[in-house]
Scaffold this active site. Structure first.
Site, PDB file in Angstrom:
ATOM      1  N   GLU A 167       2.116 -30.602 -18.074  1.00 13.63           N
ATOM      2  CA  GLU A 167       1.002 -29.672 -17.835  1.00 13.63           C
ATOM      3  C   GLU A 167       0.740 -28.693 -18.969  1.00 13.63           C
ATOM      4  OE1 GLU A 167       2.021 -27.994 -14.005  1.00 13.63           O
ATOM      5  OE2 GLU A 167       1.891 -29.920 -13.002  1.00 13.63           O
ATOM      6  N   GLU A 275       2.973 -38.967  -9.679  1.00 16.37           N
ATOM      7  CA  GLU A 275       3.215 -38.080  -8.532  1.00 16.37           C
ATOM      8  C   GLU A 275       2.149 -38.343  -7.479  1.00 16.37           C
ATOM      9  OE1 GLU A 275       3.796 -33.959  -9.688  1.00 16.37           O
ATOM     10  OE2 GLU A 275       4.856 -34.507 -11.517  1.00 16.37           O
TER      11      GLU A 275
HETATM   12  C1  HAH Z   1       3.446 -30.887  -9.888  1.00 14.27           C
HETATM   13  N1  HAH Z   1       2.526 -29.882 -10.324  1.00 14.27           N
HETATM   14  C2  HAH Z   1       4.754 -30.819 -10.685  1.00 14.27           C
HETATM   15  O1  HAH Z   1       4.681 -31.660 -11.802  1.00 14.27           O
HETATM   16  C3  HAH Z   1       5.957 -31.177  -9.855  1.00 14.27           C
HETATM   17  O2  HAH Z   1       7.103 -30.910 -10.605  1.00 14.27           O
HETATM   18  C4  HAH Z   1       6.008 -30.391  -8.581  1.00 14.27           C
HETATM   19  O3  HAH Z   1       7.163 -30.758  -7.829  1.00 14.27           O
HETATM   20  C5  HAH Z   1       4.770 -30.608  -7.814  1.00 14.27           C
HETATM   21  C6  HAH Z   1       3.618 -30.797  -8.445  1.00 14.27           C
HETATM   22  C7  HAH Z   1       1.231 -29.909  -9.758  1.00 14.27           C
HETATM   23  C8  HAH Z   1       0.558 -28.607  -9.614  1.00 14.27           C
HETATM   24  C9  HAH Z   1       1.239 -27.422  -9.366  1.00 14.27           C
HETATM   25  O4  HAH Z   1       2.570 -27.410  -9.266  1.00 14.27           O
HETATM   26  C10 HAH Z   1       0.542 -26.200  -9.221  1.00 14.27           C
HETATM   27  C11 HAH Z   1      -0.800 -26.180  -9.318  1.00 14.27           C
HETATM   28  C12 HAH Z   1      -1.479 -27.350  -9.546  1.00 14.27           C
HETATM   29  C13 HAH Z   1      -0.780 -28.546  -9.672  1.00 14.27           C
END
Ligand code: HAH
Length: 366
Positions: A167, A275
């Site tokens: 990200e 994911e």
């Molecule tokens: C993901 N982010 C992460 O990669 C993962 O490590 C986590 O367990 C869940 C989701 C997505 C995300 C976020 O965490 C916050 C805002 C938007 C998207």
């Protein structure tokens, strides 16, 4: 004594043969009862196409073990390999929970996909502070190197692929990088290239991925594409793109997903859907529900079916599809930072029974 003439004998034999065959066929096509041991295995159904993974955690490896062992041939630690879990204090590494997940994978001949080395979130504050002040670029680079080397070398024999950077690209139209990331602020945009170089040095065999959400949304996709293209042109060892699939029953469009897979693959990168979970709520639906409606679940079925049909078509580009969880009783969506409400985004229900979506995914494999 009864004698049967030749013609009659031939007739009986033929009837017997037909009987035996139809019986055998019948056994093969008999509908499988949900919940029985006879459930088809997800990863076996897709063995010709790509691996099927799941994010697991220290609880679900116990509470969901049967489902995990049967349906998945790749595991990702949902949280246990993140910076704050592995190095909560400088130089103090805690590997035991991550090790348990790796052990389960080893016992079952599963692959392990490492998540994640460098990310702005779930990283302890100490990383960015030195003697009470913001750490310098040099100090932060050294800490990054120490963390990546220690972790990647430890799991060399077990982890086949790493999300090296997660990200790093902004959702805002007016900026490319996520400029509020302390990695970016302190080191500058080359923290990304540095992370990949260090990881590659630590394990030259590991497949190294850049991972992000909204990665099929055209504007952000172009920014990610350009960044990856630049890295490759500079000789940075990036091998793959992880498209987080935190999607919902109405978006993104199949066309956007297709175009993103094609565009990233055109760089020679392998593509993984890292994911995957499909919210039963369309993006603009803010309701909280005690249970999903039949209509929502029906849409979810169709959506999973459409997605796996698409993934199958891109089997040459896609090397893995990873569900972000196992069953609806344990999903990050329920503690989502923004929505924070019960959701039912996975293929198994809260009682660990296969949902309609599971059967759609199995059917799409055939
Ligand atoms: C993901 N982010 C992460 O990669 C993962 O490590 C986590 O367990 C869940 C989701 C997505 C995300 C976020 O965490 C916050 C805002 C938007 C998207």
């Amino acid at each position: 004594m009864i004698t049967i003439n030749f013609k009659k004998r031939k007739f009986y034999l033929l009837t017997l043969l037909v009987l035996v065959f139809s019986l055998a066929l019948n056994i093969n096509t008999a509908p499988v009862q949900a919940g029985s041991d006879e459930l088809p295995s997800l990863h076996e159904a897709y063995s010709e196409y790509f691996s099927i993974g799941a994010a697991v955690n220290s609880s679900t490896i116990n509470t969901h073990r049967n489902l995990i062992e049967k349906h998945f041939n790749s595991l990702t630690a949902e949280n246990e390999m993140k910076f704050d879990h592995l190095q909560p204090r400088e130089g103090f590494f805690t590997f035991s929970r991550a090790d348990e997940i790796v052990k389960l994978a080893r016992e079952n001949n599963m692959k392990v996909r490492g998540h994640v080395l460098v990310w702005h979130s779930q990283t302890p504050d100490w990383v960015f502070v030195d003697k009470g002040k913001t750490a310098s670029r040099e100090v932060l680079l050294e800490r990054m190197e120490n963390h990546i080397k220690t972790v990647v070398e430890r799991y060399k024999d077990d982890v086949y692929a790493w999300d090296v950077v997660n990200e790093a690209i902004s959702d805002d139209g007016y900026q490319t990088h996520r400029e509020d990331s302390p990695w970016y602020q302190i080191i500058g945009e080359d923290y990304i290239a540095e992370a990949f170089r260090i990881a590659h040095e630590a394990d030259p065999e590991a497949r190294l991925f850049y991972n992000d959400y909204n990665a099929v949304q055209p504007q952000k996709m172009n920014k990610i594409y350009n960044m990856l293209k630049g890295l490759l042109e500079d000789g940075v060892p990036v091998h793959g793109i992880g498209i987080q699939g935190h999607w919902d029953i109405s978006s993104p469009s199949v066309i956007d997903i297709m175009q993103a897979i094609e565009k990233y693959a055109s760089l020679g990168l392998e593509v993984q859907i890292t994911e995957l979970d499909i919210s039963v709520f369309p993006w603009n639906d803010r309701r909280k529900l005690a249970e999903p409606t039949a209509e929502m679940l029906e849409k979810q079925n169709k959506r999973y079916q459409a997605l796996f049909n698409l993934f199958k078509r891109y089997q040459d580009e896609l090397t893995g599809v990873i569900l972000w969880g196992v069953a609806d009783d344990s999903t990050w969506k329920d503690n989502h930072p923004v929505q924070g409400r019960k959701d039912w985004p996975l293929l198994f229900d809260e009682d660990h029974q296969p949902k309609g979506a599971f059967w759609e995914v199995i059917q799409a494999a055939e």
